[in-house]
Design an enzyme around this catalytic site. Structure first.
Site, PDB file in Angstrom:
ATOM      1  CE  LYS A  23      46.697  33.808  41.312  1.00 56.59           C
ATOM      2  NZ  LYS A  23      45.481  33.991  42.040  1.00 56.59           N
ATOM      3  NE  ARG A 124      40.818  27.714  43.468  1.00 56.39           N
ATOM      4  CZ  ARG A 124      41.741  28.647  43.706  1.00 56.39           C
ATOM      5  NH1 ARG A 124      41.382  29.867  44.031  1.00 56.39           N
ATOM      6  NH2 ARG A 124      43.023  28.367  43.621  1.00 56.39           N
ATOM      7  CG  HIS A 154      45.815  26.422  45.823  1.00 58.89           C
ATOM      8  ND1 HIS A 154      47.028  27.062  45.885  1.00 58.89           N
ATOM      9  CD2 HIS A 154      44.883  27.374  46.100  1.00 58.89           C
ATOM     10  CE1 HIS A 154      46.835  28.346  46.187  1.00 58.89           C
ATOM     11  NE2 HIS A 154      45.543  28.555  46.328  1.00 58.89           N
ATOM     12  NE  ARG A 208      50.308  26.815  42.596  1.00 60.21           N
ATOM     13  CZ  ARG A 208      50.093  25.705  43.309  1.00 60.21           C
ATOM     14  NH1 ARG A 208      50.746  24.579  43.007  1.00 60.21           N
ATOM     15  NH2 ARG A 208      49.222  25.676  44.306  1.00 60.21           N
ATOM     16  CE1 TYR A 253      28.705  64.691  43.865  1.00 57.98           C
ATOM     17  CE2 TYR A 253      30.598  63.237  44.116  1.00 57.98           C
ATOM     18  CZ  TYR A 253      29.834  64.095  43.340  1.00 57.98           C
ATOM     19  OH  TYR A 253      30.197  64.348  42.046  1.00 57.98           O
ATOM     20  CB  CYS A 299      34.590  62.146  44.544  1.00 54.38           C
ATOM     21  SG  CYS A 299      34.262  63.442  45.736  1.00 54.38           S
ATOM     22  CG  MET A 300      34.541  58.051  39.440  1.00 53.10           C
ATOM     23  SD  MET A 300      33.666  58.308  37.887  1.00 53.10           S
ATOM     24  CE  MET A 300      32.030  57.788  38.278  1.00 53.10           C
ATOM     25  CG  ASP A 301      36.995  61.215  38.793  1.00 52.39           C
ATOM     26  OD1 ASP A 301      37.191  60.053  38.398  1.00 52.39           O
ATOM     27  OD2 ASP A 301      36.000  61.895  38.478  1.00 52.39           O
TER      28      ASP A 301
END
Ligand code: PLP
Length: 357
Positions: A23, A124, A154, A208, A253, A299-301
């Site tokens: 998953k 759950r 689980h 699992r 920044y 930073c973002m990138d």
């Protein structure tokens, strides 16, 4: 990954199977590549969280059983049939609703394969009492449109030193199996932690296997794994600019870092949009075996690191994994963020190319 899976399969009782949990895009490792590797290593089925994830595997040519662990809306049952999936049921109301939907599907439609989930203490998903599980099983067996394929639970604390709650859940699951006249094809209770540390007492005939397959210790630092787990993922980038700043210059920044003296600064093209969070400021990355601190805000990138000397543009930067005899385990990133490694690998965004070797 192959070794992790083979080592686990070698420990399973005869007749038990390993379903690979892929998953969340294979915990960020890539669902399809992960599933194919798991298959080659001996996995006989797969677990995913959502219908979309299951369909992605089928469309990639995976033909083995696929169990959707979360709840699928009854209105999507025709997809469950078309893609030959197994699904989880957690309430009686869902069964009644599903029955209505299935009546409207063609008479030639194959029955849907159902795994009943018992909630033995996770709070759950699942039926709370053995009687409720028994009633659900009776409902499924009386329906020509449904097959009772599995029963599962689980564990909430299998990765902890204190085993008392694990035993409480195991006893509750036994009370469920005791009340049933017969059991379905698959009975399963083990995630990685139960498989690793409760292997002598785990109920069921299938496991699992998730995080340990990716080479990560489910308990973090708490328990020692019974065999060495090989981390499957490395995260690497490279220097795209290297410059020397004079003393008293700002970096990033908000100018949260001022060079105390002339310093070599390397810019690395990865940032929070890739899942490398701003909180990683202050953490150190590896360049030619040297730990180099992330200075200034991520930073973002991009992010910037302090280098001990000038390195050529294109020099490899390791964010997770081994570099010239040194290593940054994913757990170290999790520790810095105050979280678990599961979250670190799941956070890496689609923008980060996955390369398989
Ligand atoms: N089973 C269920 C129901 C899960 O939700 C998960 C993961 O969260 C797993 C198995 C796999 O757990 P792990 O990755 O700890 O092996």
């Amino acid at each position: 990954m192959r070794e992790n899976i083979e080592n686990e399969i070698a420990r399973l009782p005869k007749g038990s199977e390993l379903f690979a949990v892929v998953k969340a895009d294979g915990y960020g490792h890539g669902a399809i590549a992960t599933a194919q590797t798991a298959l080659a290593a001996g996995a006989t089925g797969f677990c995913v969280a959502t219908l979309d994830e299951a369909i992605e595997l089928r469309e990639a040519g995976i033909t083995e059983p696929i169990l959707v662990l979360s709840v699928v809306f009854p209105s999507y049952l025709s997809l469950v049939v078309d893609y030959d999936l197994s699904i989880t049921v957690a309430t009686y109301e869902w069964l009644e609703e599903a029955q209505e939907v299935l009546k409207d599907l063609s008479e030639t439609t194959a029955p849907i394969k159902i795994h009943i989930k018992a909630d033995t203490g996770m709070g759950r998903l699942g039926f709370l009492t053995p009687q409720e599980v028994k009633a659900a099983a009776a409902f499924i067996e009386a329906s020509p449109n449904m097959i009772w394929e599995g029963l599962f639970t689980h564990f909430a604390t299998a990765d902890e030193k204190d085993e008392s709650y694990w035993h409480k859940q195991a006893a509750r699951f036994k009370a469920v199996t005791d009340v049933l006249d017969h059991l379905p094809r698959y009975v399963h209770s083990s995630n990685s932690a139960t498989a690793l540390w409760h292997d002598q007492e785990m109920p069921g005939n299938m496991i699992r296997y998730g995080v340990a397959m990716y080479g990560l210790n489910p308990s973090g630092h708490e328990l020692v794994e019974p065999y060495a787990l090989n981390p499957a993922m490395e995260l690497v980038s490279e220097l795209i600019q290297v410059k020397q700043l004079t003393a008293g210059e700002g970096v990033g920044y908000g100018k949260t870092y001022d060079t105390p003296e002339a310093e070599w600064i390397g810019t690395v093209p990865i940032g929070y949009a890739d899942g490398w969070l701003r909180k990683m400021q202050g953490f150190s990355l590896l360049v030619e075996g040297e730990f180099c601190e992330i200075i200034g805000r991520v930073c973002m990138d991009q992010l910037m690191i302090r280098l001990p000397r000038a390195y050529p543009v294109g020099t490899k930067v390791t964010l997770i994994g081994k570099n010239h005899g040194q290593e940054i385990p994913m757990q170290a990133v999790a520790d810095h963020l105050g979280t678990i490694h599961y979250e670190v690998c799941c956070m890496l965004s689609e923008r980060v190319p996955r390369i398989y070797q």
